[in-house]
Design a protein around this motif. Structure first.
Motif, PDB file in Angstrom:
ATOM      1  N   ASP A  50       0.779  -1.299  -0.102  1.00 16.82           N
ATOM      2  CA  ASP A  50       0.027   0.053  -0.010  1.00 16.82           C
ATOM      3  C   ASP A  50       0.907   1.090   0.204  1.00 16.82           C
ATOM      4  N   ARG A  54       3.295   7.938  -6.328  1.00 23.66           N
ATOM      5  CA  ARG A  54       2.778   7.871  -7.652  1.00 23.66           C
ATOM      6  C   ARG A  54       3.290   8.858  -8.489  1.00 23.66           C
ATOM      7  N   THR A 118      -5.122  12.625  -7.476  1.00 19.80           N
ATOM      8  CA  THR A 118      -5.406  11.843  -6.302  1.00 19.80           C
ATOM      9  C   THR A 118      -5.934  10.528  -6.823  1.00 19.80           C
ATOM     10  N   ASN A 119      -5.812  10.157  -8.043  1.00 16.88           N
ATOM     11  CA  ASN A 119      -6.226   8.993  -8.744  1.00 16.88           C
ATOM     12  C   ASN A 119      -4.773   8.038  -8.834  1.00 16.88           C
ATOM     13  N   TYR A 120      -4.782   7.299  -7.788  1.00 15.65           N
ATOM     14  CA  TYR A 120      -3.650   6.305  -7.837  1.00 15.65           C
ATOM     15  C   TYR A 120      -3.598   4.897  -8.861  1.00 15.65           C
ATOM     16  N   ASP A 124      -0.926   3.511 -11.761  1.00 16.56           N
ATOM     17  CA  ASP A 124       0.131   2.557 -11.346  1.00 16.56           C
ATOM     18  C   ASP A 124       0.701   1.575 -12.463  1.00 16.56           C
ATOM     19  N   TYR A 206      -5.687  -2.099  -3.752  1.00 16.98           N
ATOM     20  CA  TYR A 206      -6.893  -1.020  -3.645  1.00 16.98           C
ATOM     21  C   TYR A 206      -7.800  -1.651  -3.122  1.00 16.98           C
ATOM     22  N   THR A 210      -7.664   5.144   2.700  1.00 14.89           N
ATOM     23  CA  THR A 210      -7.338   6.270   2.231  1.00 14.89           C
ATOM     24  C   THR A 210      -5.687   5.995   2.280  1.00 14.89           C
ATOM     25  N   HIS A 211      -5.025   6.788   1.052  1.00  9.86           N
ATOM     26  CA  HIS A 211      -3.497   6.768   0.889  1.00  9.86           C
ATOM     27  C   HIS A 211      -2.900   6.919   2.322  1.00  9.86           C
ATOM     28  N   GLU A 218      -9.052   6.095  -1.680  1.00 10.03           N
ATOM     29  CA  GLU A 218      -8.791   5.048  -2.950  1.00 10.03           C
ATOM     30  C   GLU A 218      -9.831   4.232  -3.107  1.00 10.03           C
TER      31      GLU A 218
END
Length: 733
Positions: A50, A54, A118-120, A124, A206, A210-211, A218
């Motif tokens: 995790d 990014r 904010t879009n991991y 990826d 995922y 949260t990150h 997420e």
């Protein structure tokens, strides 16, 4: 050191280092993982992978284009990329080209369609692949599934000995039908496992929440076989939950297409940027546990190793022990302390497979305490062995692995004075016998009389010694009739209860017949294999001598017995499969020397040769074997500290230069991992071409001597750091 002429050396560097790659992650990366059951494994894996770093999808700074063009680099051409579906090789052009783009193996439309900081999952790189633009468009957002011959074919190119051909389902092609969540995309056989493991990673990485570093929300990404759920995730907006499939198909693809070196290298490249790994590439066995609940249940450790002994040298200590008998034994771990009773620290980087170890990280006049454990293939480690200790001293002879390859190959305890000893040189170098002596320990005495030897002993050669007295007439007549040279030593008037040892002059034992300080009565052994009134011949499988003069001795362990006054074997010996090539190896970042050994036979007809590299850095390495063949008039030379492709100089030397080279770099022959040990099978009818360019296709010929050495990365020693193992030679029969 001898050096190659500049043109030949330049060619050698290009051949040797053409496929160098990074190693795996640091030790302890998965230390917190608990595989007790599927739920626990999933949770602990998520914690490990995790919160990665990014990188933007497209940017003027480092972005996914930069990462993917390294991760999906064509192994045969570093200036090109190899795409995932078409298997086509394209020159690297970066963003905006008309040939390839980036494939979201988990379609972004199923849970995370809108890019942003904010879009991991969108960026990826573990799930992004370089892909032919047309094939990417054809795949669109179809789930992965099984097609039929009625589907549309998307053929592959032939690259890297994979792909090519078309027209017959399934062949080497991709196949597709339909559209959207109800459509199907069947990946071709060479990459379906890669895709499956990428999606397994997404499912575990995922899981909502949260990150941990940035605090952004997420999605929870879930693999399923439910088409309706997959379709429900396609809303055009970033969702809290996304679905993708088909899970059962992906599980089968994982089994059909196992992890290979290219996929392992891809994992390394992405890890170098994002700071997290795809655990299902490092540990494919975890797939069944997480997604099917089938978790390993072997919790029984091997027995603790026994029979430990030490031999101190000058700045070195040699540790030896008896082999464990477990069928699932993976290797051994060596621990050292400077205090009796511990605490102990692990000495070597990874598992050691032979039952001996040379510690060259000691300081003279300090005492060291050692224990050894055994470990099985399930990772169960035994309890510690009994403790042994040693104190290295300046000037001590010690024993190196090469020196141990000089040993007693035949023992004759015949009638009257027909007594003889044969010594075999299982090394590639001529031995000066004046550096060696024979010692005789009479009737269990711990004190010896000795005689220094003379002359020289050629590589793979034998030297015969007898007492030369009139009572040895039968023996001498046999040797003379067969033209076998011999040297007389008056020391060799021994009986079956006298121990005989081959030693360095004034130094350590290299080999021993019998047990020093123990009187067996009349002889050691039983039946037809004894030290009295018998001839003993060392088996060809024996590589090293017995350096422990005080341990129990049974000749049947390593010798075959023959009748009294059988002299027919003196003067020749079928030695071990491989011999050591004299090579000044250096320790790697784990503090040990990596080793190379052979098993099987030197018989071209049997064609059962395997080569094993052990004690590689456990912090991760890429390794492959290099072979050499000498032409007429060529001799072995050594190149000191070669530099791979103009990078940092290697810590070690290549000791098999002087001829032509081949590299074992196809498929599973390349090792990428943290296990410390790997084995390859060598097809003697299909050895890598000696010029390193033409691929496999050269057959060994009876009487030829081939040389092998292993090159490996040592990531913990610095960027680009590398080293070499010892070298071996095999003469084929």
């Amino acid at each position: 050191m001898l050096r190659l002429p500049a043109p030949l050396w330049t060619a050698f560097v290009a051949i040797l280092f053409a496929s160098a790659a990074l190693g795996q992650g640091p030790p302890g990366y998965y230390a917190s993982v608990d595989a007790t059951d599927g739920a626990t494994l999933r949770a602990t894996l998520h914690t490990v992978i995790d919160d990665h770093t990014r990188f933007p999808y497209t940017s003027g700074s480092t972005d996914t284009w930069d990462i993917l063009e390294l991760a999906d680099e064509d192994p045969a051409l570093s200036s090109s990329v190899l795409d995932v579906y078409r298997n086509a090789s394209y020159a690297k052009e970066g963003g905006g080209n008309s040939f390839y783009n980036r494939e979201h193996s988990w379609p972004k439309s199923y849970g995370f369609p809108t890019d942003g900081s904010t879009n991991y999952p969108y960026t990826d790189c573990h799930a992004l692949f370089i892909c032919d633009s047309g094939y990417n468009s054809s795949r669109s957002n179809k789930p992965f599934g099984i097609c039929t011959s009625s589907c549309t074919e998307k053929p592959t190119d032939l690259n890297g000995s994979q792909g090519g051909g078309s027209g017959t389902y399934p062949g080497n092609s991709n196949w597709t039908s339909g559209s959207g969540a109800t459509g199907t995309w069947e990946v071709w056989g060479g990459r379906r496992g890669d895709i499956a493991r990428a999606l397994f990673y997404m499912d575990v990485r995922y899981e909502g929440g949260t990150h941990g570093g940035t605090g952004v929300s997420e999605p929870d990404l879930i693999l399923t076989d439910n088409v309706s759920l997959i379709a429900s995730a396609n809303t055009g907006s970033n969702e809290t939950v996304g679905y993708m499939g088909m899970l059962t198909v992906l599980l089968q693809w994982h089994l059909d297409d196992p992890v290979d070196a290219a996929e392992q290298n891809r994992n390394e490249q992405v890890y170098a940027y994002q700071g997290n790994r795809n655990p299902f590439i490092d540990h494919p066995e975890w797939v069944a546990c997480v997604f099917s609940g089938s978790c390993g249940s072997d919790t029984t450790p091997p027995a603790a190793p026994t029979g430990l002994s030490t031999l101190p040298g000058d700045s070195s200590v040699f540790i030896d022990w008896l082999d464990n008998a477990e069928s699932d034994l993976a290797g051994y771990r060596i621990y050292r302390s400077e205090t009796a009773g511990g605490p102990y620290s692990a000495l070597q980087g990874g598992l050691v497979t032979p039952s001996f170890f040379l510690d060259s990280t000691v300081v003279n006049d300090s005492t060291y305490y050692y224990v050894v454990t055994a470990e099985d293939s399930s990772g169960n480690e035994s309890s510690e062995s009994s403790e042994v200790n040693a104190t290295p001293t300046a000037g001590a002879g010690g024993v190196t692995v090469n020196q141990r390859a000089i040993f007693i190959s035949e023992y004759v305890e015949g009638s009257s004075s027909n007594k003889a000893i044969e010594i075999y040189n299982a090394t590639h170098e001529t031995v000066d016998l004046a550096d060696l002596e024979l010692r005789k320990y009479v009737n269990g005495s711990a004190s010896a009389s000795s005689a220094t030897l003379s002359g020289s002993l050629a590589p793979y050669g034998t030297a015969v010694f007898t007492n030369g007295s009139s009572g040895a007439a039968n023996l001498l007549a046999d040797l003379n009739s067969r033209g076998v040279p011999y040297t007389t030593l008056s020391l060799l008037t021994f009986n079956g209860n006298d121990a005989l040892a081959l030693c360095e002059v004034g130094g350590e034992i290299l080999d021993v017949i019998g047990q020093v300080g123990q009187d067996p009565g009349t002889a050691w052994g039983s039946g037809a294999t004894t030290t009295q009134n018998d001839t003993l011949r060392r088996r060809a499988s024996v590589i090293f001598g017995d350096t422990d003069g005080g341990d129990a001795f049974d000749p049947a362990d390593e010798f075959d017995g023959f009748p009294q006054d059988d002299f027919s074997g003196l003067g020749a010996h079928d030695g071990p499969l491989h011999v050591q090539v004299t090579c000044a190896t250096t320790t790697h970042s784990g503090g040990v020397h990596a080793t190379l050994s052979a098993s099987g036979s030197a018989s071209i007809g049997a064609n059962d040769l395997s080569l094993t590299v052990a004690s590689l850095p456990s912090t991760g390495t890429t390794a492959y074997l290099v072979n050499a063949l000498l032409g007429p008039g060529q001799t072995l030379t050594t190149v000191s500290n070669p530099a791979p492709g103009g990078g940092p100089a290697s810590s070690g030397d290549i000791c098999i230069a002087g001829g032509t080279f081949g590299r074992h770099v196809f498929g599973s022959d390349v090792y990428i991992g943290t296990g410390g040990t790997f084995t390859i099978s060598v097809d003697l009818a299909d050895i890598p071409h000696p010029d390193g360019i033409g691929g496999y296709g050269v057959a060994a010929v009876t009487g030829e001597t081939w040389y092998w050495q292993c090159w490996y990365r040592d990531q913990s020693a610095g960027v680009g750091a590398s080293n070499f193992t010892e070298a071996i030679a095999i003469t084929f029969q």
